[in-house]
Design an enzyme around this catalytic site. Sequence first.
Site, PDB file in Angstrom:
ATOM      1  N   ASP A 101     -14.733   7.717  29.191  1.00  0.00           N
ATOM      2  CA  ASP A 101     -14.988   7.110  28.084  1.00  0.00           C
ATOM      3  C   ASP A 101     -15.451   8.359  26.397  1.00  0.00           C
ATOM      4  OD1 ASP A 101     -17.788   6.577  27.113  1.00  0.00           O
ATOM      5  OD2 ASP A 101     -17.083   4.643  28.575  1.00  0.00           O
ATOM      6  N   LYS A 102     -14.794   7.976  25.803  1.00  0.00           N
ATOM      7  CA  LYS A 102     -14.943   8.639  25.174  1.00  0.00           C
ATOM      8  C   LYS A 102     -16.899   9.498  24.794  1.00  0.00           C
ATOM      9  CE  LYS A 102     -14.677   8.999  19.853  1.00  0.00           C
ATOM     10  NZ  LYS A 102     -14.700   8.494  17.838  1.00  0.00           N
TER      11      LYS A 102
END
Length: 232
Positions: A101-102
């Site tokens: 994820d980011k």
Amino acid sequence: MARVLSKLGHCSRAQGEALVRAGRVTLDGRVVRDPEHRTDPAQAAIAVDGAPIGARAPVHLMLNKPRGLVTTRDDPEGRPTVFSCLDGLDLPHVAPVGRLDKASEGLLLFTNDTAFADRLTDPARHLDKTYHVQIDRRPDDALLARFEAGIVDRGERLALKQARILRAGERTAWLEVVLDEGRNRQIRRVLAAFEIETLRLVRVAVGPLALGDLAKGAVRALTPAEVAALGG
């Protein structure tokens, strides 16, 4: 047909569908407009915009993903993506194997070898992935055992295969966490169930493949031995 273009490493399946629908793909000299048209690439001559398409040499890469990049080729919100780290490299179409994820960092694999990617992401293999995770407290052994016992979040059972303390200060600690399944935001969700904040999350290994000293944002090719060790 779109699936074949993707399997040959020419483009993503979605891009292949667009190419076929636009009439840019030919099969044995005839335009094909059905993305689902069944095709044997070993028996057919496939071309895009008149250029013959054949199987590309397999490419297997590892990236040390920086925080703040999303794991996608194009982002509708305009956020920077992991593909910015591949700019300037002479590569065929490659895709990430799984996701980070980011806010997460560390080892992310890319390949145009769909069979290799399928083997790595096959849930039946239970391939270990190792993470170093900084949290906002110092846990005790009882809490680590609860992480491994698991929780139920939104009807989904989540657990950490292994969790141990790497080092700890007065207010924070670094854990080594091992997962053998790939649920969405699994580590963050387990920790959040105990009101623990994830400060940093770094993937440091996939199976026997370690991130090592690869610099942040840097990319390198896997060696043949590394590919073989991952089941390639």
